[in-house]
Write a protein that holds these residues in place. Structure first.
Motif, short mmCIF file in Angstrom:
data_model
loop_
_atom_site.label_atom_id
_atom_site.label_comp_id
_atom_site.label_asym_id
_atom_site.label_seq_id
_atom_site.Cartn_x
_atom_site.Cartn_y
_atom_site.Cartn_z
N GLU A 182 0.60 -0.71 0.45
CA GLU A 182 -0.48 0.07 -0.31
C GLU A 182 0.59 1.57 -0.85
OE1 GLU A 182 -0.67 -2.51 1.49
OE2 GLU A 182 -2.42 -2.96 2.32
N TYR A 183 1.73 1.31 1.01
CA TYR A 183 3.11 2.25 0.72
C TYR A 183 4.37 1.78 0.11
CZ TYR A 183 -0.46 3.40 4.18
OH TYR A 183 -1.52 3.82 4.75
N LYS A 184 3.73 1.14 -1.11
CA LYS A 184 4.83 0.21 -1.52
C LYS A 184 6.59 0.15 -0.87
CE LYS A 184 3.19 2.12 -5.31
NZ LYS A 184 3.13 0.83 -6.40
N GLY A 185 7.72 0.45 -0.44
CA GLY A 185 8.70 -0.49 0.35
C GLY A 185 8.55 0.59 1.44
N ALA A 186 7.74 1.71 1.96
CA ALA A 186 7.53 1.92 3.15
C ALA A 186 6.57 1.40 3.56
CB ALA A 186 7.30 2.95 3.07
N THR A 187 6.27 0.65 3.24
CA THR A 187 4.36 -0.46 4.03
C THR A 187 5.47 -1.05 5.32
OG1 THR A 187 3.71 -0.67 1.63
CG2 THR A 187 2.99 -1.88 3.76
N ALA A 239 2.16 5.82 9.55
CA ALA A 239 1.89 7.15 8.55
C ALA A 239 3.75 8.21 9.36
CB ALA A 239 1.70 8.11 9.54
N PHE A 240 4.34 7.34 10.16
CA PHE A 240 6.22 8.15 10.42
C PHE A 240 6.95 7.41 9.72
CE2 PHE A 240 10.03 8.65 11.87
CZ PHE A 240 10.30 10.15 12.84
N VAL A 241 6.51 6.64 8.69
CA VAL A 241 7.57 6.10 8.37
C VAL A 241 7.44 6.13 6.77
CG1 VAL A 241 6.24 3.78 7.60
CG2 VAL A 241 9.09 3.43 8.10
N ALA A 289 6.05 9.15 5.67
CA ALA A 289 6.21 10.50 5.76
C ALA A 289 6.99 11.05 4.62
CB ALA A 289 6.06 11.62 7.49
N VAL A 290 8.39 10.96 4.78
CA VAL A 290 9.20 10.83 3.45
C VAL A 290 9.65 10.34 2.26
CG1 VAL A 290 10.75 8.47 3.03
CG2 VAL A 290 11.83 10.56 4.02
N ARG A 291 8.66 9.60 2.05
CA ARG A 291 8.35 9.68 0.41
C ARG A 291 7.50 10.86 -0.20
NH1 ARG A 291 4.69 5.92 -0.50
NH2 ARG A 291 4.90 4.97 -2.65
N GLY A 292 8.54 10.66 -1.22
CA GLY A 292 7.96 12.66 -2.01
C GLY A 292 8.19 13.77 -1.15
N ASP A 293 9.29 13.29 -0.63
CA ASP A 293 9.50 15.08 0.53
C ASP A 293 10.93 14.88 1.26
OD1 ASP A 293 8.92 17.22 1.61
OD2 ASP A 293 8.88 15.98 3.68
N PHE A 336 12.93 1.46 -9.69
CA PHE A 336 11.18 1.14 -9.04
C PHE A 336 11.70 2.24 -7.56
CE2 PHE A 336 14.24 -3.00 -7.62
CZ PHE A 336 13.63 -1.99 -5.77
N PHE A 337 13.13 1.89 -7.47
CA PHE A 337 13.14 2.21 -5.78
C PHE A 337 13.02 4.15 -5.80
CE2 PHE A 337 15.65 4.92 -2.30
CZ PHE A 337 15.48 4.27 -1.45
N THR A 338 12.91 4.67 -7.48
CA THR A 338 13.33 5.82 -7.30
C THR A 338 11.86 6.18 -7.11
OG1 THR A 338 15.00 6.27 -8.63
CG2 THR A 338 13.81 8.46 -9.01
N GLU A 339 10.95 5.86 -8.55
CA GLU A 339 9.52 6.20 -8.10
C GLU A 339 8.65 5.81 -6.96
OE1 GLU A 339 5.25 5.07 -10.93
OE2 GLU A 339 7.56 4.09 -11.72
N TRP A 340 9.60 4.81 -6.23
CA TRP A 340 8.61 4.23 -5.22
C TRP A 340 9.06 5.64 -3.85
CZ3 TRP A 340 10.10 -1.21 -3.39
CH2 TRP A 340 9.60 -2.79 -4.38
N GLU A 341 10.31 6.05 -4.05
CA GLU A 341 10.53 7.01 -2.73
C GLU A 341 10.56 8.69 -2.89
OE1 GLU A 341 11.23 5.87 0.58
OE2 GLU A 341 10.42 3.90 0.21
N LEU A 342 11.00 9.31 -3.92
CA LEU A 342 10.52 9.72 -4.62
C LEU A 342 9.02 10.65 -4.73
CD1 LEU A 342 14.01 11.27 -6.81
CD2 LEU A 342 13.25 11.23 -3.90
#
Length: 659
Positions: free
Chosen positions: A262-267, A478-480, A482-486, A560-566
């Motif tokens: 649901e939150y890619k690699g941050a799930t 939510a905390f883990v 929160a960095v995605r896209g930011d 894939f990591f770039t898209e997931w995280e940024l």
């Protein structure tokens, strides 16, 4: 200048304890002891302990690498993996001692031994190409060393720690112990792993991604294989990442760890059960905002393959590790979704093993003063008895800096958590420089575990500050996420707010002598920091990301990591990748920057460090590049010991020069 603290060279003295395995009757413990020999190379051997007398003794030779010990169901024999024959093969040895006997002779080696419930068969994994037959070491083949071009049509054609992929995949091999014959159970260009037998020994469950193109479809499914007719059944729906299947004692249900991305690699990793008859998946920890896994960071090499969620003998609950607020503990998760702490404490429980009756457990523990030791736990009342003292003798001669927890609020009100360490030899009224450490991941967790690197800095007279900024595990979904896209946003502010808090509350910190360092994501953040503030007087960036545009194509995970995280990719939105790239802000850098990078890092390839170095050097900014030959992304944790020591010394010399 300082008292007798831990030095970089003290790395050579450590013993690293891994993979504890209790005998079925609970009377014996076998485990892996890893150390560094006189040639400054790793060696690992099996050790045995009589749990009645607590007598500990070496069980295999020290001059080879013995790992993955596994007791037979009746406890009379131990399987292990070793390279003592020249290639990694499965060996067996009587649990009361004697000479080890080689079990497998496969040309490509073997690993991951698993006993069948009746002890008559062994399952293992062997790397094989798609149409390659199972050969022994004696089978003749053309082993020409003639130079050949590397050709690939795969999207994922390399991997950190492996290099260019050789088109082999892990296949499951079943070995009959009476005849010694090995039978290949799986086919295709797929990896098959984390296998387990059903209680009756008639089926095997395992993990694989057998989608049309596993490089594009980043999932993992659970499969079941019926041994009688070699029939495969896919048990999950290719909609998530599910791992570590374990059969219930009655064989009707599998426990799993995983998530639906649901939150890619941050799930968050959750605990699940899978009903074999109906195919129903049930999440047992959906209301528990915790990572059901050990994600604590230490640099003691204690990490080994996990066990997943282990069934209770009563068939009604599971035992699992989970990480929260800087600690990893052992929990009991019932099928009615009730969660109970079995063993707690401010520490990292990095491994556990239960006896057959689940009366006792052995846990592997690391804390601020313990690199890694084993304790025996009574499952009835949770009472612990320490079993090993692997590093105590020489550590008693050392002075350690014990971290102090800090809790504070970020500028937006978010609650943050971390630690601060005083320098060795601290004296009231004296001002000391401070090093800020930033972890990688970013979805990982600084913890109460032992960190050699931090102790080395403290011995040299530095305070150390480290926190879990948003993006870290341990503080909820939510905390883990929160960095995605930011990247470079609130995570950057969290680091700076931590510095503000520490300098205000610790009057011993010299505000004019601040340093910063980090690796991987922590290297990205170090690069970002020096491009956005001159507050730090020296910085060391390690295995870092500087340019997301090139990272996308050169990293083994970049596409894939770039898209997931940024939340952006090179094809659709290159501007966002450049916006989050530290290289874009390199003209702002005034902080003296040391760049440490491994030459065989395929996760954050060395060109990332090279780009930053050349851009700084062209502007005649104070910088230095150190390249570590033959090292990969995990240099600081499991790299060549000599290079690990050199890395620490390079950091220290840089900070001493500028702080």
């Amino acid at each position: 200048m300082t008292q007798n603290g831990i030095t970089a060279d003290d790395l050579l003295k450590f013993s690293f304890l891994q993979d504890p395995q209790l005998s079925p009757d609970g009377n014996w413990l076998v485990y892996v002891k890893r150390s560094i020999n006189e040639e400054k190379k790793y060696q690992s051997s099996l050790y045995m302990m009589d749990l009645q007398t607590k007598e500990e003794f070496p069980f295999t030779k020290k001059d080879d690498k013995a790992v993955q010990p596994r007791f037979s169901p009746e406890g009379h024999t131990i399987l292990f993996t070793s390279n003592r024959s020249g290639t990694q093969q499965i060996w067996k040895i009587a649990s009361n001692g004697g000479e080890a006997e080689q079990l497998t002779y496969f040309k490509n080696g073997a690993a991951d031994p698993i006993w069948s419930p009746d002890g008559k068969q062994v399952l293992c994994t062997v790397p094989l190409a798609e149409n390659e037959v199972l050969l022994t070491e004696d089978d003749s083949e053309d082993d020409s060393k003639e130079a050949k071009p590397y050709v690939t049509s795969r999207l994922k054609y390399k991997a950190d720690g492996e290099g260019l992929l050789n088109e082999t995949h892990k296949h499951l091999i079943l070995i009959d112990l009476d005849s010694g014959k090995g039978t290949k159970l799986t086919t295709g260009s797929y990896d098959h792993q984390q296998a387990t037998f059903s209680p009756d020994g008639k089926r095997i469950a395992f993990v694989a991604n057998r989608s049309k193109d596993p490089d594009y479809e980043l999932i993992s499914d659970i499969y079941e294989l019926t041994l009688e007719d070699n029939q495969f059944t896919k048990l999950t729906d290719s909609d998530g990442v599910f791992t570590y299947p374990n059969y219930s004692p009655d064989g009707t249900t599998l426990s799993l760890l995983g998530h639906r991305r649901e939150y890619k690699g941050a799930t968050l990793t959750r605990v699940w059960t899978l009903d074999r008859a109906t195919g129903n998946l049930t999440c047992l920890t959906g209301d528990w905002d915790v990572e059901a896994n050990d994600v604590a960071i230490n640099d003691m090499g204690t990490g080994v393959q996990g066990k997943g969620a282990v069934w209770s003998t009563e068939n009604d609950a599971l035992y699992v590790q989970a990480s929260e607020k800087g600690y990893t503990n052992l929990y009991h998760v019932s099928l009615n979704k009730r969660i109970k702490t079995i063993v707690s404490g401010k520490r990292q429980i990095y491994a556990f093993s239960l006896d057959q009756q689940q009366k006792t457990a052995v846990i592997g523990v690391s804390d601020h003063e313990t690199p890694g030791d084993f304790s025996l736990v009574s499952m009835a009342d949770g009472k612990e008895e320490k079993l090993t003292y692997a590093n105590q003798e020489w550590l008693q001669e050392k002075v350690l800096s014990v971290p102090e927890e800090i809790n504070f609020e970020a500028r937006d009100g978010s609650k943050l958590h971390g630690w601060v360490m005083k320098p060795i030899g601290y004296q009231e009224g004296t001002k000391y420089p401070l090093i800020v450490e930033i972890h990688g991941g970013p979805h990982a967790m600084y913890s109460h575990a032992f960190m050699h690197e931090f102790q080395v800095l403290a011995e040299k007279g530095y305070g150390v500050l480290y926190i879990n900024p948003r993006g870290s595990h341990g503080y909820g979904q939510a905390f883990v996420d929160a960095v995605r896209g930011d990247y470079g946003g609130n995570d950057y502010h969290d680091i700076m707010d931590a510095v503000d808090y520490a300098t205000k509350t610790c009057d011993w910190i010299d505000k004019d002598r601040l340093g910063v360092t980090g690796g991987s994501y922590g290297g990205f953040m170090t690069n970002w920091i020096v491009g956005h503030t001159n507050r730090f007087k020296a910085a060391v960036t390690q295995r870092s990301i500087t340019n997301w545009l090139s990272f996308y194509g050169v990293s083994d995970i970049g596409y894939f990591f770039t898209e997931w995280e940024l939340k952006a990719d090179l094809i659709q939105d290159p501007d966002t990748l450049w916006k989050h790239s530290p290289l874009r802000y390199v003209k702002n850098v005034e902080t003296p920057l040391l760049i440490l990078h491994s030459e065989k890092d395929h996760r954050c390839p060395i060109e990332q460090g090279e780009q930053f170095y050349v851009a700084l050097k062209q502007q005649q900014k104070p910088t230095r590049l150190v390249r570590f030959p033959e090292a990969n992304h995990n240099l600081s944790r499991s790299g060549d010991p000599s290079l690990r020591i050199s890395r620490l010394n390079e950091m220290i010399e840089w900070f001493e020069q500028y702080l």
